[in-house]
Scaffold this motif. Structure first.
Motif, mmCIF file in Angstrom:
data_model
loop_
_atom_site.group_PDB
_atom_site.id
_atom_site.type_symbol
_atom_site.label_atom_id
_atom_site.label_comp_id
_atom_site.label_asym_id
_atom_site.label_seq_id
_atom_site.Cartn_x
_atom_site.Cartn_y
_atom_site.Cartn_z
ATOM 1 N N ASP A 65 38.662 58.739 31.459
ATOM 2 C CA ASP A 65 38.361 58.247 30.816
ATOM 3 C C ASP A 65 37.179 57.376 32.393
ATOM 4 N N HIS A 66 37.747 57.657 34.096
ATOM 5 C CA HIS A 66 37.717 57.134 34.605
ATOM 6 C C HIS A 66 36.898 58.202 35.749
ATOM 7 N N VAL A 67 36.585 59.718 35.175
ATOM 8 C CA VAL A 67 36.570 61.084 35.942
ATOM 9 C C VAL A 67 35.088 61.416 35.669
ATOM 10 N N GLY A 68 34.852 62.069 36.535
ATOM 11 C CA GLY A 68 33.099 63.070 35.835
ATOM 12 C C GLY A 68 32.563 62.306 35.763
ATOM 13 N N ASP A 69 30.854 62.964 35.267
ATOM 14 C CA ASP A 69 29.785 62.477 35.882
ATOM 15 C C ASP A 69 29.174 60.743 35.725
ATOM 16 N N ASP A 70 30.162 60.361 34.580
ATOM 17 C CA ASP A 70 29.852 59.114 33.813
ATOM 18 C C ASP A 70 31.013 58.165 34.219
ATOM 19 N N GLY A 71 32.028 58.595 35.387
ATOM 20 C CA GLY A 71 33.006 58.084 35.878
ATOM 21 C C GLY A 71 32.997 57.130 36.808
ATOM 22 N N LYS A 72 33.909 56.871 37.632
ATOM 23 C CA LYS A 72 33.667 56.513 38.783
ATOM 24 C C LYS A 72 34.147 57.301 39.818
ATOM 25 N N PHE A 73 35.364 58.228 40.214
ATOM 26 C CA PHE A 73 35.691 59.750 40.640
ATOM 27 C C PHE A 73 35.039 60.615 40.200
ATOM 28 N N VAL A 74 34.927 61.792 41.330
ATOM 29 C CA VAL A 74 34.625 63.426 40.873
ATOM 30 C C VAL A 74 35.606 63.358 40.213
ATOM 31 N N ASN A 75 37.105 63.302 40.361
ATOM 32 C CA ASN A 75 37.752 64.630 40.068
ATOM 33 C C ASN A 75 39.067 63.585 39.927
ATOM 34 N N ASP A 120 40.978 63.142 43.153
ATOM 35 C CA ASP A 120 40.606 61.650 44.147
ATOM 36 C C ASP A 120 40.368 59.861 42.983
ATOM 37 N N ALA A 121 40.610 60.146 42.225
ATOM 38 C CA ALA A 121 40.917 59.169 41.091
ATOM 39 C C ALA A 121 42.928 58.369 41.838
ATOM 40 N N ILE A 122 43.801 59.350 41.417
ATOM 41 C CA ILE A 122 44.862 59.613 41.771
ATOM 42 C C ILE A 122 44.745 59.022 43.523
ATOM 43 N N ARG A 123 44.354 59.484 44.068
ATOM 44 C CA ARG A 123 44.731 58.978 45.455
ATOM 45 C C ARG A 123 44.175 58.167 46.443
ATOM 46 N N ALA A 124 43.040 57.371 45.044
ATOM 47 C CA ALA A 124 42.218 55.794 45.402
ATOM 48 C C ALA A 124 43.502 54.505 45.010
ATOM 49 N N SER A 125 44.163 55.287 43.984
ATOM 50 C CA SER A 125 44.950 54.326 43.224
ATOM 51 C C SER A 125 46.798 54.448 43.958
ATOM 52 N N ILE A 126 46.554 55.887 44.703
ATOM 53 C CA ILE A 126 48.229 55.427 45.647
ATOM 54 C C ILE A 126 47.946 54.535 47.637
ATOM 55 N N ARG A 127 46.093 54.427 47.382
ATOM 56 C CA ARG A 127 45.778 53.986 48.889
ATOM 57 C C ARG A 127 45.445 52.116 48.065
ATOM 58 N N LYS A 128 45.797 52.118 47.005
ATOM 59 C CA LYS A 128 45.142 50.217 46.380
ATOM 60 C C LYS A 128 47.060 49.804 46.346
ATOM 61 N N THR A 129 47.934 50.243 46.103
ATOM 62 C CA THR A 129 49.121 50.382 45.496
ATOM 63 C C THR A 129 50.034 49.854 46.658
ATOM 64 N N LEU A 130 49.593 51.128 47.942
ATOM 65 C CA LEU A 130 50.282 50.815 49.264
ATOM 66 C C LEU A 130 49.612 49.552 49.502
#
Length: 58
Positions: free
Chosen positions: A18-28, A31-41
């Protein structure tokens, strides 16, 4: 960049998509998973710092 494989429940994947793609916050998904891991760490580091569990470099 190394690649990893992760199994996640379909419901979580649907929420991620729901957060990935043209209307989402992430390109793919990557990118979403990397951002989530960074935030969690970052959150874990903040908690460790509050409890004096971080090693400091001298």
């Amino acid at each position: 960049m190394p690649k990893i494989s992760v199994e996640i429940p379909q419901e979580l994947l649907d929420d991620l998509d729901d957060h990935v793609g043209d209307d989402g916050k992430f390109v793919n998904r990557s990118d979403a998973i990397r951002a989530s891991i960074r935030k969690t760490l970052d959150i874990m580091d903040e908690i460790d710092e509050r409890h004096d569990r971080l090693e400091t470099e001298e």
